[in-house]
Scaffold this motif. Structure first.
Motif, short mmCIF file in Angstrom:
data_model
loop_
_atom_site.label_atom_id
_atom_site.label_comp_id
_atom_site.label_asym_id
_atom_site.label_seq_id
_atom_site.Cartn_x
_atom_site.Cartn_y
_atom_site.Cartn_z
N GLY A 119 -6.14 2.57 -3.13
CA GLY A 119 -7.25 3.37 -3.64
C GLY A 119 -8.12 3.87 -2.51
N ARG A 120 -8.47 2.96 -1.61
CA ARG A 120 -9.36 3.36 -0.52
C ARG A 120 -8.68 4.31 0.46
N THR A 164 -7.24 3.14 -9.23
CA THR A 164 -6.88 1.72 -9.32
C THR A 164 -7.21 1.19 -10.71
N SER A 166 -2.58 -1.10 -8.99
CA SER A 166 -3.48 -2.26 -8.92
C SER A 166 -4.03 -2.47 -7.51
N ASN A 167 -3.45 -1.80 -6.53
CA ASN A 167 -3.74 -2.11 -5.11
C ASN A 167 -5.00 -1.41 -4.61
N LEU A 168 -5.99 -2.20 -4.24
CA LEU A 168 -7.28 -1.61 -3.84
C LEU A 168 -7.18 -0.81 -2.55
N GLU A 169 -6.42 -1.30 -1.59
CA GLU A 169 -6.33 -0.56 -0.31
C GLU A 169 -5.69 0.82 -0.54
N VAL A 187 0.85 -1.20 0.00
CA VAL A 187 0.00 0.00 0.00
C VAL A 187 0.89 1.25 0.00
#
Lengths: 433, 433
Positions: B186-187, B193, B181-184, B166
């Motif tokens: 993004g959040r 993402t 590519s990392n969703l966390e 992250v």
């Protein structure tokens, strides 16, 4: 249970889920396999690490309201996939090499049996953990061999991400290090912690002697005094003056260690401090540790090189679909054919072939319908998760101790050439049968 | 507020606290400084990253009952230190280079003004964050230059620890990457993402065409199809057949990219898909990106090399006490003299010297009582924490965008030689005055 790990994931794992639900293929039974195509840097073997903490992260891999809301807002996946994720917990079976096991190119370190959907969304997490932790353990194991029985402490927390630092301490301990500087690794995993003082402590005080006195007053004479802030021999003299013949150790963090260690040992002995130990901590790696084998060093502290895998900060593991059921429910072995990245399809049963002297001679991988292993073969896969239920004996501090013991056993089985530090080939071949 | 970060710390920070309390020296006013003695790998400049998330971790650096109980049980520190830790929150002042700023050898990237006790216990956390994040940003920045305006996506989550992933996405974005590519990431940090499908998705289906159809049904024809599972040209043909002339992009993850990209571009054009883009993702680093500059690549996805600092997984930053008040309350500059690790004592005021063309010519560090900077100098230190109060404009997604913008400005100021990929000296000298 660890904090939610479900978004520590690449977006494409979830878009594949969405598309597979749309196509009605998401519940096909699959076999995924994690392996490394090669060992890094011409090493002779690797050490599997991360498995125990991975199992805890898989248990915590759930999608709560916060995660689902964010995925919906971002349009990452559509309603059917969101509904599926809301109910998700891993219900499949995972087998794998024991944590602490030796591995070689193409060793199927982790095998996930589940539906496509359940297995694919764990890919990123599985690889993050196995790649980093195995990188550290593989490097650490060589340092342990190079130290030839002298104790090693991991002290590289400041040279890797603050959470990776905890994993690094754990992986190094599994590979045979005796302690870590990292407090969270002590709390979370039961690893012994160590450390006394840095140069800043000496510089804070009105003199080196005052700093040593303050440390001895607080920590007792058996503490380790850092003696190289100004002049090493003056530092040693003051350390002995303050702590007396009960001084536990002196630490050297700079200079030409082979000559310096010899001189400091002579100085300590001449002062009557025969029991005061010498610990060294100056940018060590497996090569500089080996170079100190004839020096009177009592213990090593290793930082940057161990937490960054000594030149190979990722173990190069990949996670591949190797078999699945088709529309008719029949099993199909699959493999990709991409240039230089071709894979071997089919479920695999790996064994370590052992000779009459108890030494390993090959990593033998039975593909598809397994031929029977020979009686002397050692089976390598154990069940880690059985239909969604994690075997807790692999998790927590108990799992760490178990992995550390297993690494010692597995290493003892290797041919002596395994411990050569120079570049070369894997010490035993990987054979498909 | 992030989860408690206080045990992400080396044991010796707390034993120094204990000993300093015993000696009555723990409340001496101190200046600590974080800097790197050299740039890694003969690079021309580095990029500071991690500052914003470090500020959040410092706010969360508290010792609750769970931490205190464990420290007491383990005997890490004694009662007086436990009581002090129970009340701890950082009340000092921190100034530093802006996140995204360019740095050079000995640039004082972070300056902590506090009591000894308050500043020393943050050392490990400060270095973990700055070392890892700056390592990633420094490598990423070179990749961005090498890509010469083409977009880059970070996709290396699986090649570093799951939480470092992250941080890596965040650091790469600050250095000019466009997505992760990392969703966390993004959040947590508001980073765009991306990602569509892996080889497993193709292999799951009864044919490559069926897989492409499933993906297009779910994600629309503007998706990116991965065309190298079996045969690239057959894959491109099928991708166009399924998605038509609205196909967004094809992805190539293997093979000799310069020749392959050229051939695929010709194939797409011959099929009328002039607007379909080509993205490549095969073990790229700054050198292979540069080698593709004449190829019709539209975007790059970078994994292992960016999250591991492209050969330098830790930036080599250290945290040193450079000045403190003595028993009489007078300021004293301090420095250690260890071989090869000598430091420059005293509080420092760094500026970047700028010539009449707006380009930087030197990193000028005023030591102790600062001489006045010249009018054209750019001041480098900003206040990040003012008497314990964090400037929130440096934290969260806002801080990330601010850092990304600052990196672009700071890079524009460098001489052209800064962007040479080969080994060499820092592009401007560090001068003490």
């Amino acid at each position: 249970m660890t904090a939610a790990s479900s978004l520590l994931t690449d977006r494409y794992e979830l878009t594949m889920l969405d598309a597979a639900i749309q196509a009605g293929t998401h519940e096909r039974e699959c076999v995924f396999e994690a392996f490394a195509r090669r060992l890094p840097q011409g090493r002779r073997y690797g050490i599997v690490a991360g498995t125990g903490r991975l199992l805890e992260l898989i248990e915590a891999f759930r999608f709560g309201d916060a995660e689902l809301t964010w995925l919906a807002e971002q349009g990452v996946v559509r309603t059917a996939a969101l509904d599926w994720l809301a109910d998700y917990r891993f219900r499949g079976t995972i087998s794998g090499y024991r944590e602490g096991e030796v591995y070689f190119p193409n060793s199927p370190i982790l095998v996930v049996d589940s539906t496509f959907a359940e297995g694919v969304i764990l890919e990123t997490l599985i690889l993050s953990v196995l790649n980093y932790d195995s990188s550290v353990a593989s490097a650490a194991s060589r340092m342990v061999s190079a130290a030839a029985g002298r104790p090693l402490a991991e002290m590289g927390s400041r040279r890797t991400g603050e959470r990776s630092a905890v994993a690094a301490a754990r992986a190094a301990y599994i590979a045979g290090f005796g302690a870590t500087s990292n407090l969270e690794a002590g709390r979370s995993w039961g690893i012994p912690t160590m450390g006394t003082a840095a140069h800043a402590f000496t510089l804070l005080h009105d003199s080196e002697e005052a700093a040593f006195q303050a440390q001895v007053d607080a920590l007792g004479p058996s503490t380790t005094l850092l003696v190289d802030t100004f002049d090493v021999h003056r530092g040693v003299e003051l350390a002995v003056k303050v702590a007396g013949d009960q001084l536990g150790a002196v630490r050297l963090d700079s200079g030409d260690l082979p000559s310096l260690v010899k001189a400091v040992r002579e100085q300590l002995d001449s002062l009557g401090n025969h029991n005061t130990k010498i610990t060294v901590t100056n940018d060590l790696d497996e090569y500089t540790i080996a170079a100190l084998s004839a020096s009177p060093v009592d213990s090593y502290g290793v930082g940057t090189s161990v937490v960054t895998g000594s030149g190979s900060p990722a173990a190069g593991m990949v996670y591949k679909l190797v078999a699945h059921t088709d529309a008719a429910g029949e099993w199909v072995s699959v493999a990709k054919k991409s240039a230089e990245k071709a894979t071997v399809g089919g479920r695999k049963n790996p064994v370590r072939r052992i000779n009459s002297s108890g030494r390993s001679t090959a990593e033998t991988i039975h593909v598809g319908e397994a031929t029977r292993p020979e009686a002397s073969d050692r089976e390598l896969l154990v069940t880690l998760v059985d239909n969604g239920v994690v075997d807790q004996s692999f998790t927590g501090p108990e799992g760490v101790e178990r992995a550390r013991a297993h690494r010692a056993d597995a290493i003892a089985e290797l041919p002596d050439q395994a411990f050569r530090l120079g570049r070369g080939e894997p010490v035993i071949p990987t054979l498909y049968v």
